[in-house]
Design an enzyme around this catalytic site. Structure first.
Site, mmCIF file in Angstrom:
data_model
loop_
_atom_site.group_PDB
_atom_site.id
_atom_site.type_symbol
_atom_site.label_atom_id
_atom_site.label_comp_id
_atom_site.label_asym_id
_atom_site.label_seq_id
_atom_site.Cartn_x
_atom_site.Cartn_y
_atom_site.Cartn_z
ATOM 1 C CD GLU A 195 1.867 15.321 13.483
ATOM 2 O OE1 GLU A 195 2.943 15.202 12.877
ATOM 3 O OE2 GLU A 195 0.791 14.813 13.054
ATOM 4 C CG HIS A 231 -1.109 10.348 6.242
ATOM 5 N ND1 HIS A 231 -0.926 11.698 6.007
ATOM 6 C CD2 HIS A 231 -0.814 10.169 7.551
ATOM 7 C CE1 HIS A 231 -0.545 12.294 7.128
ATOM 8 N NE2 HIS A 231 -0.465 11.379 8.075
#
Length: 387
Positions: free
Chosen positions: A223, A324
Site C-alpha cells: 500500500e 509518516h
C-alpha cells in the site's frame, strides 16, 4: 446495539508483536506468515496471492454481495541507492516520508547473508567537527547516509559484507505503550489497522457471531507504494471498508480518540451510502466519531478502484499525530474502530441490488437533492430507498 466487546489486552498484545516484525514494502514475507497463522487460529482458511497479499473469508448467510475489510501490513522504509566510498550507504525512501524523520533512526539493512544494524545520520553528524554546520545542512535523502555497524571504511568493505545496491532497510519502530493509553511508535500506519482487524475478528469468533454475507478479511503488502488492494479482491465483493490512519494535524478534523470517518481523500469522495451507513452505525452503537477530508492521502481503496474493482468504498481511521514520522495514537481510537467493524459486519444488508454486478434501475440508491426543510421530509420518495 450490535457492536461486540473488544479484548483490549489482545489488541495491544498483537500490535506489539506486529510492530516487532520488520516489514517495509518489498520485505513482507515474515509478517505475512505471522498474520496468516493468527487468522488460522480463528478457524479461517487463508489464501495468499503470488506475492503474499492475504485473503481469509469468514462465511455468512450468502456469498452474494460480500463485504471486505482491508488493512496493509507493509510500512515505510528505505533502500540502498549505492555504496559510498566513505563506507556508508546512500539511501532512497520506500514510500513517501521525509528524511527529517530518518535522521537518527536505528535501522537494519537486509542482505542475502543476513542483516546488519546501523543508523541513519546527516552527512555532517559530528557536533565537535562541524558545530553549527550540522544545523545548516538541508533536509533531504541526498543529505543523509546509513552508518553500518560493521568494519566498513570504503565501498569495497561494504561489498565484502554482502551489501548490495537495492537491499532493503527497515526502520526500528521504537514503540512505547503508555499507561495513559497513548501509543508512540513508527509504523502505526498501518500495523495498528491490522491489529484492529484481528481484534474485531477475535470478538466475532469468540461470540460465534453470524453475519448476513461473507466477510473477506484482506491484508495487503504494498500500500505504501500505491499498489495496495489492486489484486486481492474477488468478483463477489460489493463493498470495501479500508482501515488505516487518520491525519490528526492543524486544519484537519481527525482525532486521536474515537473513529475518524474519511469522506474523501486525494482520489476523490468515498461512497456516499457506505460512508453514511458507517456514520449511522457509530450513532446507534454509541461510538464516538468525527468526519474528515484528507488532502495528501491515498489508500487501498484507490488501488482497488483503479484496478477495475466495481465496489463501494469507505475509509475508517484512527487519528495519528505525526503521520509518516514518529507517530502517536490512543487505544480509545483502536477499540472504537474494532467495535465499529463488528457492528458493520453484523449489520443487515440494505442495498440488496448490490448482490448482482449489474441490474436495472429497480432498487438503485437515492441521494437527496431537494432543499432541506421540515416540510420536505414527508415528500422524500420512499420507494426502493436503500442506503
Amino acid at each position: 446495539m450490535t457492536r461486540l466487546t473488544i479484548d483490549a489486552d489482545y489488541l495491544a498484545k498483537i500490535l506489539k508483536k506486529l510492530l516487532s516484525i520488520p516489514s517495509p514494502t518489498g520485505y513482507t514475507d515474515t509478517i505475512v506468515r505471522f498474520v496468516a497463522k493468527e487468522l488460522a487460529g480463528f478457524d479461517l482458511n487463508v489464501e495468499l496471492t503470488r506475492r503474499g497479499a492475504i485473503r481469509a473469508v469468514r462465511h455468512g448467510g450468502t456469498h452474494l454481495g460480500a463485504r471486505a475489510l482491508v488493512a496493509h501490513v507493509d510500512t515505510l522504509g528505505a533502500q540502498v541507492k549505492f555504496l559510498k566510498e566513505n563506507g556508508r550507504l546512500a539511501l532512497v525512501p520506500i514510500g513517501t516520508w521525509s528524511a527529517r524523520f530518518a535522521e537518527g533512526a536505528r535501522t537494519t539493512v537486509f542482505t542475502e547473508k543476513g542483516g546488519y544494524r546501523g543508523t541513519i545520520l546527516p552527512l555532517k553528524a559530528s557536533g565537535h567537527t562541524f558545530n553549527d554546520e550540522v544545523d545548516q545542512l538541508p533536509i533531504g535523502w541526498d543529505f543523509v547516509e546509513m552508518r553500518v555497524d560493521a568494519r566498513a571504511r570504503n565501498a569495497g568493505d561494504l561489498a565484502h559484507l554482502g551489501i548490495e545496491v537495492g537491499d532493503i532497510v527497515a526502520i526500528d519502530p521504537q514503540a512505547e505503550f503508555l499507561d495513559s493509553g497513548f501509543i508512540v511508535s513508527r509504523h502505526l500506519d498501518n500495523k495498528a489497522g491490522v491489529a484492529v482487524m484481528l481484534a474485531a475478528l477475535k470478538a466475532i469468533h469468540d461470540e460465534k457471531a453470524e453475519t448476513p454475507v461473507d466477510i473477506h478479511w484482506l491484508f495487503t503488502i504494498a500500500e505504501e507504494v500505491g499498489v495496495g488492494a489492486s489484486s486481492v479482491l474477488t468478483a463477489d465483493v460489493a463493498s470495501l471498508v479500508v482501515i488505516d490512519n487518520g491525519t490528526t494535524a492543524p486544519g484537519q478534523n481527525s482525532d486521536e480518540f474515537g473513529v475518524t470517518i474519511s469522506t474523501a481523500d486525494q482520489s476523490g469522495p468515498f461512497d456516499y451510502h457506505l460512508t453514511k451507513k458507517l456514520k449511522e452505525l457509530c450513532q446507534t452503537n454509541d461510538i464516538r466519531y468525527q468526519k474528515d477530508v484528507f488532502r495528501y492521502y491515498r489508500s487501498d481503496s484507490a488501488s482497488a478502484v483503479v484496478a477495475g474493482a466495481d465496489v463501494r468504498t469507505a475509509l475508517i481511521t484512527f487519528g495519528v499525530d505525526g503521520s509518516h514520522g514518529y507517530e502517536r495514537i490512543h487505544m480509545h481510537a483502536l477499540r472504537s474502530l474494532a467495535e465499529l467493524v463488528t457492528a458493520y459486519v453484523l449489520s443487515p444488508v440494505e442495498i440488496t441490488r448490490d448482490f448482482q454486478p449489474t441490474a436495472n434501475l429497480k432498487g438503485f440508491t437515492h441521494q437527496p437533492i431537494k432543499e432541506a426543510s421540515p416540510e420536505l421530509s414527508s415528500d422524500i420518495e420512499s420507494e426502493d430507498l436503500e442506503d
